[in-house]
Design a protein around this motif. Structure first.
Motif, short mmCIF file in Angstrom:
data_model
loop_
_atom_site.label_atom_id
_atom_site.label_comp_id
_atom_site.label_asym_id
_atom_site.label_seq_id
_atom_site.Cartn_x
_atom_site.Cartn_y
_atom_site.Cartn_z
N ARG A 316 -48.88 -11.18 -7.22
CA ARG A 316 -49.41 -9.87 -7.61
C ARG A 316 -49.09 -8.79 -6.58
N GLU A 317 -49.39 -9.07 -5.32
CA GLU A 317 -49.12 -8.09 -4.27
C GLU A 317 -47.61 -7.91 -4.07
N TYR A 318 -46.88 -9.00 -4.18
CA TYR A 318 -45.42 -8.96 -4.02
C TYR A 318 -44.77 -8.09 -5.08
N MET A 319 -45.18 -8.26 -6.33
CA MET A 319 -44.58 -7.48 -7.41
C MET A 319 -44.88 -5.99 -7.25
N ARG A 320 -46.05 -5.67 -6.76
CA ARG A 320 -46.34 -4.25 -6.49
C ARG A 320 -45.40 -3.72 -5.41
N GLY A 321 -45.16 -4.51 -4.39
CA GLY A 321 -44.25 -4.08 -3.33
C GLY A 321 -42.83 -3.91 -3.82
N VAL A 322 -42.37 -4.82 -4.67
CA VAL A 322 -41.04 -4.69 -5.27
C VAL A 322 -40.94 -3.39 -6.07
N TYR A 323 -41.99 -3.10 -6.82
CA TYR A 323 -42.02 -1.89 -7.65
C TYR A 323 -41.78 -0.65 -6.81
N TRP A 324 -42.53 -0.50 -5.71
CA TRP A 324 -42.40 0.71 -4.91
C TRP A 324 -41.12 0.72 -4.08
#
Length: 514
Positions: A316-324
């Motif tokens: 979850r946190e990783y995917m948010r980081g990839v997004y930004w």
């Protein structure tokens, strides 16, 4: 304090935010049901309903705590001909003569851009603050993998475990000596296993349904008898978390990849809607699961706990980081140059393929499917079919109640459809019917035969799988994780290959009839 207007977005319903820890007569909070947010995608009826229920409950809570609140329903914003969040915010700010506008940093790129543009039309001060929800910051992934061609979730996950001292021993090593129990998180369901009934929070959604109809908001999906069952208040979300920890965590890790027609939830938490609207935080979810493990260690083995923790602070946190790190360009990626339209039965569920019929209809009925149904049934089929990532994005963003772009697009266009060129995943998530049969009971009552590759009754997954490998050989044949499958394909004689590829061509041409 100057007269201040603070915006609360529909996915920022965090009672624990520092904003709400004190009251100030100079501060007013604003929430808006808007046309732009209701229609930027064709949303599931339950998704919009859930957002509106939760936003209204949050406004009621703020007022009960003594905060000043402006809340505009969709009827009000439409009657004022103010279609966007910023339109409404500026109108309130100017009419009530606010000196300062404050907002929490949004999690979607398009809203981030919209709110940054406020300064062009507002004469006062504009400030932004953190949402105080995530355990990482926007640029963590970008900084961690600067200059890298691929991002490894495992690297990020381990750093998050260390940073927050989660399941770590005093020496700085993982608590059990092992970081990742993924190999123990792939069990298929025993025949006699029981599924506990999860708590529901029944509400009559007729008023909101009629509101959407009045304002001509086009939706997808179904909501039987206008009954809505997701938690929409913090207390309800905490109850749902407790229910998961007490009744389903003990089997979550082992069976998190399993699928069945018998039960939609199995042992999953179904807390993503609650978390993505920030009604509960990732830290308290993790802490609750760890506390349950410590208290009931005889019933909850470590692989159950670690598999759940990894979903939260890993993926979850990783995917948010990839997004930004990757937006806005990520939204246009199509590395495999897939062009086919997604079949119309993704919106109706009317297909003879039992696995897809079940997964799609469950999604349309409940606005929910667990991650393997999304990745290895609906996503897998779209990938090997060659569906355009734009179509796949639109469906996933619309159909799931927890789908907000920061988490949807990275999972869909990246992990599922491999449109990102392999940035997120080391191999494409594709399979034949053999995997579906191994991990589910879908194939037992299907119109198609999961063992056959060619012929009228052959499961479409089989020919499409080999066709996918064949047409993308240049990209994947050197991938060590796919070498075995290419050797298997190469051992087939020319006539068999030709028949398989012909069947795949027929399947693609007749995809609407499957």
């Amino acid at each position: 304090m100057p007269k201040t207007l603070r915006l609360i977005l529909g996915d920022q319903l965090n009672q624990k935010h520092s904003w709400f820890q004190s009251k100030d007569d100079q501060v007013t909070y604003a929430l808006f049901e808007t046309w732009s947010e209701s229609t930027y995608a064709k949303h599931h009826i339950q998704k919009i309903t859930g957002f509106f229920f939760a936003m209204r409950a949050f406004a009621d809570w703020m007022q009960s705590e003594g905060h000043q609140v402006v809340y505009r329903t969709l009827d009000e914003t439409r009657n004022l001909q103010l279609e966007s969040i910023s339109d409404n915010l500026l109108q309130v700010a100017k009419e009530e003569q606010f000196d300062v506008i404050e907002y929490q940093l949004p999690d979607e790129w398009r809203l981030d851009q919209e709110l940054q543009a406020l300064k062009e039309n507002f004469g006062g001060v504009i400030k932004s603050v953190d949402s105080e929800h995530f355990m990482s910051v926007r640029d963590d992934v970008e900084e961690m993998f600067k200059g890298k061609k691929t991002y490894l979730m495992e690297t990020f996950y381990r750093k998050m475990r260390k940073r927050h001292q989660i399941l770590m021993d005093p020496s700085g090593e993982p608590e059990t000596g092992t970081w990742n129990y993924d190999q123990e998180n792939r069990g298929s369901l025993p025949k006699d296993i029981a599924f506990p009934t999860a708590s529901t929070y029944v509400k009559d959604a007729t008023e909101i349904v009629e509101l959407l109809e009045r304002n001509h908001v086009e939706t997808m999906g179904r909501m039987k008898d206008n009954v809505f069952t997701y938690p929409v208040t913090r207390n309800e979300c905490l109850e749902a978390l407790e229910d998961f920890c007490e009744n389903r965590l003990q089997f979550f890790g082992t069976y998190q990849d399993a699928m069945t027609v018998k039960h939609p939830l199995l042992y999953h938490a179904n807390l993503s809607f609650a978390m993505n609207l920030k009604m509960i935080s990732p830290r308290e979810v993790i802490d609750a699961a760890i506390a349950a493990y410590r208290k009931q260690s005889k019933d909850i083995t470590f692989n159950q706990l670690e598999g759940f923790v990894r979903q939260i602070i890993g993926w979850r946190e990783y995917m948010r980081g990839v997004y930004w790190a990757q937006m806005p360009g990520f939204g246009q990626k199509n590395d495999l140059d897939h062009q086919l339209p997604l079949p119309g039965w993704y919106w109706t569920g009317k297909t003879k393929m039992n696995c897809l019929s079940h997964a799609v209809n469950q999604s349309l009925d409940l606005a929910y499917a667990h991650h393997i149904q999304r990745l290895m049934i609906t996503g897998n089929f779209a990938l090997i079919l060659g569906a355009h990532p734009d179509d796949v994005d639109a469906w996933y963003l619309g159909v799931y109640i927890d789908a907000i772009e920061w988490v949807e697009i990275t999972n869909t266009r990246g992990m599922s459809q491999r449109a990102d060129g392999g940035l997120i995943a080391t191999k494409p998530y594709c399979s034949s019917a053999n995997y579906v049969n191994k991990m589910s009971d879908y194939c037992k009552s299907c119109h198609y035969n999961y063992k056959e590759k060619v012929g009228e009754k052959a499961c479409p997954f089989n020919s499409l799988y080999w066709d996918f490998l064949d047409r993308h050989r240049e990209k994947f044949q050197k991938n060590f994780r796919m070498a075995f499958m290419y050797r298997t394909w190469d051992k087939k004689d020319g006539d068999e290959k030709e028949l398989i590829l012909k069947r795949a061509a027929w399947v693609k041409e007749h995809r609407e009839e499957l």
